[in-house]
Design a protein around this motif. Structure first.
Motif, PDB file in Angstrom:
ATOM      1  N   ALA A 180      -0.644  51.043 -73.830  1.00  0.00           N
ATOM      2  CA  ALA A 180      -1.115  52.195 -73.058  1.00  0.00           C
ATOM      3  C   ALA A 180      -0.003  53.220 -72.892  1.00  0.00           C
ATOM      4  O   ALA A 180      -0.234  54.433 -72.973  1.00  0.00           O
ATOM      5  CB  ALA A 180      -1.618  51.733 -71.689  1.00  0.00           C
ATOM      6  N   ALA A 181       1.233  52.745 -72.672  1.00  0.00           N
ATOM      7  CA  ALA A 181       2.370  53.651 -72.526  1.00  0.00           C
ATOM      8  C   ALA A 181       2.587  54.435 -73.815  1.00  0.00           C
ATOM      9  O   ALA A 181       2.821  55.654 -73.782  1.00  0.00           O
ATOM     10  CB  ALA A 181       3.623  52.864 -72.162  1.00  0.00           C
ATOM     11  N   ALA A 182       2.500  53.757 -74.947  1.00  0.00           N
ATOM     12  CA  ALA A 182       2.694  54.427 -76.235  1.00  0.00           C
ATOM     13  C   ALA A 182       1.611  55.472 -76.475  1.00  0.00           C
ATOM     14  O   ALA A 182       1.894  56.585 -76.936  1.00  0.00           O
ATOM     15  CB  ALA A 182       2.691  53.391 -77.359  1.00  0.00           C
ATOM     16  N   ALA A 183       0.375  55.152 -76.136  1.00  0.00           N
ATOM     17  CA  ALA A 183      -0.727  56.091 -76.320  1.00  0.00           C
ATOM     18  C   ALA A 183      -0.580  57.300 -75.400  1.00  0.00           C
ATOM     19  O   ALA A 183      -0.887  58.432 -75.785  1.00  0.00           O
ATOM     20  CB  ALA A 183      -2.062  55.391 -76.055  1.00  0.00           C
ATOM     21  N   ALA A 184      -0.102  57.074 -74.177  1.00  0.00           N
ATOM     22  CA  ALA A 184       0.092  58.174 -73.233  1.00  0.00           C
ATOM     23  C   ALA A 184       1.159  59.132 -73.740  1.00  0.00           C
ATOM     24  O   ALA A 184       1.033  60.356 -73.604  1.00  0.00           O
ATOM     25  CB  ALA A 184       0.476  57.630 -71.860  1.00  0.00           C
ATOM     26  N   LEU A 185       2.212  58.588 -74.341  1.00  0.00           N
ATOM     27  CA  LEU A 185       3.288  59.437 -74.847  1.00  0.00           C
ATOM     28  C   LEU A 185       2.868  60.218 -76.088  1.00  0.00           C
ATOM     29  O   LEU A 185       3.437  61.282 -76.366  1.00  0.00           O
ATOM     30  CB  LEU A 185       4.521  58.586 -75.155  1.00  0.00           C
ATOM     31  CG  LEU A 185       5.240  58.023 -73.920  1.00  0.00           C
ATOM     32  CD1 LEU A 185       6.419  57.163 -74.336  1.00  0.00           C
ATOM     33  CD2 LEU A 185       5.691  59.147 -72.993  1.00  0.00           C
ATOM     34  N   LYS A 186       1.912  59.718 -76.815  1.00  0.00           N
ATOM     35  CA  LYS A 186       1.380  60.491 -77.935  1.00  0.00           C
ATOM     36  C   LYS A 186       0.629  61.706 -77.414  1.00  0.00           C
ATOM     37  O   LYS A 186       0.644  62.778 -78.026  1.00  0.00           O
ATOM     38  CB  LYS A 186       0.446  59.623 -78.782  1.00  0.00           C
ATOM     39  CG  LYS A 186       1.160  58.615 -79.663  1.00  0.00           C
ATOM     40  CD  LYS A 186       0.169  57.859 -80.531  1.00  0.00           C
ATOM     41  CE  LYS A 186       0.879  56.851 -81.441  1.00  0.00           C
ATOM     42  NZ  LYS A 186      -0.088  56.103 -82.289  1.00  0.00           N
ATOM     43  N   ALA A 187      -0.041  61.529 -76.282  1.00  0.00           N
ATOM     44  CA  ALA A 187      -0.794  62.637 -75.690  1.00  0.00           C
ATOM     45  C   ALA A 187       0.139  63.622 -74.993  1.00  0.00           C
ATOM     46  O   ALA A 187      -0.063  64.845 -75.073  1.00  0.00           O
ATOM     47  CB  ALA A 187      -1.826  62.096 -74.700  1.00  0.00           C
ATOM     48  N   VAL A 188       1.139  63.081 -74.299  1.00  0.00           N
ATOM     49  CA  VAL A 188       2.089  63.923 -73.552  1.00  0.00           C
ATOM     50  C   VAL A 188       3.499  63.402 -73.791  1.00  0.00           C
ATOM     51  O   VAL A 188       3.911  62.412 -73.175  1.00  0.00           O
ATOM     52  CB  VAL A 188       1.784  63.922 -72.039  1.00  0.00           C
ATOM     53  CG1 VAL A 188       2.775  64.819 -71.303  1.00  0.00           C
ATOM     54  CG2 VAL A 188       0.368  64.345 -71.753  1.00  0.00           C
ATOM     55  N   PRO A 189       4.273  64.016 -74.664  1.00  0.00           N
ATOM     56  CA  PRO A 189       5.657  63.583 -74.883  1.00  0.00           C
ATOM     57  C   PRO A 189       6.456  63.696 -73.590  1.00  0.00           C
ATOM     58  O   PRO A 189       6.341  64.680 -72.861  1.00  0.00           O
ATOM     59  CB  PRO A 189       6.160  64.561 -75.942  1.00  0.00           C
ATOM     60  CG  PRO A 189       4.925  65.041 -76.635  1.00  0.00           C
ATOM     61  CD  PRO A 189       3.875  65.107 -75.573  1.00  0.00           C
ATOM     62  N   GLY A 190       7.237  62.677 -73.307  1.00  0.00           N
ATOM     63  CA  GLY A 190       8.040  62.678 -72.095  1.00  0.00           C
ATOM     64  C   GLY A 190       8.420  61.278 -71.695  1.00  0.00           C
ATOM     65  O   GLY A 190       8.762  60.457 -72.544  1.00  0.00           O
ATOM     66  N   THR A 191       8.303  60.971 -70.409  1.00  0.00           N
ATOM     67  CA  THR A 191       8.682  59.662 -69.877  1.00  0.00           C
ATOM     68  C   THR A 191       7.543  59.103 -69.034  1.00  0.00           C
ATOM     69  O   THR A 191       7.107  59.739 -68.069  1.00  0.00           O
ATOM     70  CB  THR A 191       9.938  59.759 -68.993  1.00  0.00           C
ATOM     71  OG1 THR A 191      11.006  60.324 -69.753  1.00  0.00           O
ATOM     72  CG2 THR A 191      10.349  58.396 -68.474  1.00  0.00           C
ATOM     73  N   VAL A 192       7.073  57.927 -69.388  1.00  0.00           N
ATOM     74  CA  VAL A 192       6.048  57.256 -68.583  1.00  0.00           C
ATOM     75  C   VAL A 192       6.731  56.649 -67.362  1.00  0.00           C
ATOM     76  O   VAL A 192       7.680  55.866 -67.494  1.00  0.00           O
ATOM     77  CB  VAL A 192       5.335  56.153 -69.383  1.00  0.00           C
ATOM     78  CG1 VAL A 192       4.377  55.372 -68.480  1.00  0.00           C
ATOM     79  CG2 VAL A 192       4.570  56.759 -70.556  1.00  0.00           C
ATOM     80  N   THR A 193       6.258  57.015 -66.174  1.00  0.00           N
ATOM     81  CA  THR A 193       6.852  56.495 -64.947  1.00  0.00           C
ATOM     82  C   THR A 193       5.924  55.540 -64.209  1.00  0.00           C
ATOM     83  O   THR A 193       6.347  54.875 -63.261  1.00  0.00           O
ATOM     84  CB  THR A 193       7.215  57.645 -63.995  1.00  0.00           C
ATOM     85  OG1 THR A 193       6.020  58.344 -63.609  1.00  0.00           O
ATOM     86  CG2 THR A 193       8.184  58.609 -64.656  1.00  0.00           C
ATOM     87  N   GLY A 194       4.667  55.463 -64.629  1.00  0.00           N
ATOM     88  CA  GLY A 194       3.742  54.559 -63.968  1.00  0.00           C
ATOM     89  C   GLY A 194       2.535  54.253 -64.818  1.00  0.00           C
ATOM     90  O   GLY A 194       2.039  55.111 -65.554  1.00  0.00           O
ATOM     91  N   LEU A 195       2.064  53.007 -64.724  1.00  0.00           N
ATOM     92  CA  LEU A 195       0.861  52.559 -65.422  1.00  0.00           C
ATOM     93  C   LEU A 195       0.063  51.694 -64.454  1.00  0.00           C
ATOM     94  O   LEU A 195       0.637  50.900 -63.707  1.00  0.00           O
ATOM     95  CB  LEU A 195       1.212  51.728 -66.656  1.00  0.00           C
ATOM     96  CG  LEU A 195       1.897  52.427 -67.825  1.00  0.00           C
ATOM     97  CD1 LEU A 195       2.528  51.385 -68.761  1.00  0.00           C
ATOM     98  CD2 LEU A 195       0.897  53.280 -68.595  1.00  0.00           C
ATOM     99  N   ASP A 196      -1.259  51.840 -64.482  1.00  0.00           N
ATOM    100  CA  ASP A 196      -2.077  51.049 -63.570  1.00  0.00           C
ATOM    101  C   ASP A 196      -3.431  50.762 -64.207  1.00  0.00           C
ATOM    102  O   ASP A 196      -4.118  51.685 -64.648  1.00  0.00           O
ATOM    103  CB  ASP A 196      -2.268  51.786 -62.244  1.00  0.00           C
ATOM    104  CG  ASP A 196      -2.965  50.931 -61.201  1.00  0.00           C
ATOM    105  OD1 ASP A 196      -2.595  49.758 -61.049  1.00  0.00           O
ATOM    106  OD2 ASP A 196      -3.888  51.427 -60.539  1.00  0.00           O
ATOM    107  N   LEU A 197      -3.801  49.487 -64.267  1.00  0.00           N
ATOM    108  CA  LEU A 197      -5.113  49.087 -64.769  1.00  0.00           C
ATOM    109  C   LEU A 197      -6.118  49.286 -63.650  1.00  0.00           C
ATOM    110  O   LEU A 197      -5.950  48.764 -62.547  1.00  0.00           O
ATOM    111  CB  LEU A 197      -5.072  47.624 -65.210  1.00  0.00           C
ATOM    112  CG  LEU A 197      -6.294  47.089 -65.949  1.00  0.00           C
ATOM    113  CD1 LEU A 197      -6.519  47.836 -67.260  1.00  0.00           C
ATOM    114  CD2 LEU A 197      -6.136  45.588 -66.235  1.00  0.00           C
TER     115      LEU A 197
END
Length: 233
Positions: free
Chosen positions: A76-93
């Motif tokens: 999910a983190a990798a997919a989020a960074l494809k959508a928005v380049p930057g730094t993932v600071t939180g993930l929640d199911l």
């Protein structure tokens, strides 16, 4: 209040009629059925049993969600960074929305906070927007940059590091656990129990979160990974 009034009225009537009203010993640590104190104790017992029942249901729901997610936290983190380049600071199911999703918080290279919602079944981006409320929050941005300065472990790596302790359901950069920020990772084991771990951004070392931060008392056991393997790649 009605029960207290009824008990007091009955006792008064018995005294007027010359009857004897038996009083319970206050220091005995027990209460007799039919008294106000007994009713309160019974209600407390029922409340305790109800809380345990609700907790068991929550545990089962957590286990079901963790099992249903086809996309892992690191994916999910990798997919989020494809959508928005930057730094993932939180993930929640999350299953508050229709269907099971991953909610990702991303500090974009544009210096703005982005929220990305991904399908937990195929990592497809369902929604993406700039968080207008926190978009100019320089304090939060400073915390992220300071906490991850020189870090070798990002959100995806933190999820993989905690993978042996269960299925990762949440990852968050948290600065409430000491002098420096750490990744706080929540996992769900096969029995539905939730556990929290801290992952050092620099070393990647995994430690159990303090007992008071655990969702369930007695669940602060970081050695239960032998039978509770997660599913992060």
């Amino acid at each position: 209040m009605k029960r207290h009034i009824i008990v007091a009225t009955t006792a008064a009537a018995a005294l007027i009629a010359g009857g004897t009203v038996s009083a319970m010993a206050v220091g005995g640590g027990s209460t007799a059925p039919g008294t106000a104190a007994g009713a309160q104790q019974a209600a407390a017992n029922d409340s305790g049993r109800s809380s345990i029942h609700v907790q068991d249901q929550d545990d089962q729901e957590d286990a079901r969600e963790a099992k249903a997610a086809k996309v892992t936290a690191s994916q999910a983190a990798a997919a989020a960074l494809k959508a928005v380049p930057g730094t993932v600071t939180g993930l929640d199911l999350d299953e508050d929305r229709p269907g099971l999703v991953w909610d990702a918080d991303v500090l974009g290279k544009d210096g703005k906070w982005h929220e990305v919602t991904l399908d937990a079944g195929n990592a497809r981006v369902l929604n993406q927007h700039v968080d207008a409320e926190d978009g100019d929050d320089s304090d939060d941005i400073a915390v992220v940059r300071d906490g991850l300065k020189g870090a070798k472990t990002d959100a995806a790596a933190a999820a993989r590091a905690a993978n042996g302790h269960g299925t990762v359901t949440s990852v968050e950069l948290d600065d409430d656990h000491g002098a420096k920020a750490a990744w706080e990772v929540e996992t769900t084991t096969k029995d539905g129990k939730e556990h929290k771990f801290l992952v050092d951004p620099q070393s990647g070392k995994v430690t159990a979160a303090p007992a008071h931060d655990q969702d369930h008392d007695g669940d602060n056991d970081s050695d239960d990974n032998d039978d509770d393997n997660g599913q992060d790649d």
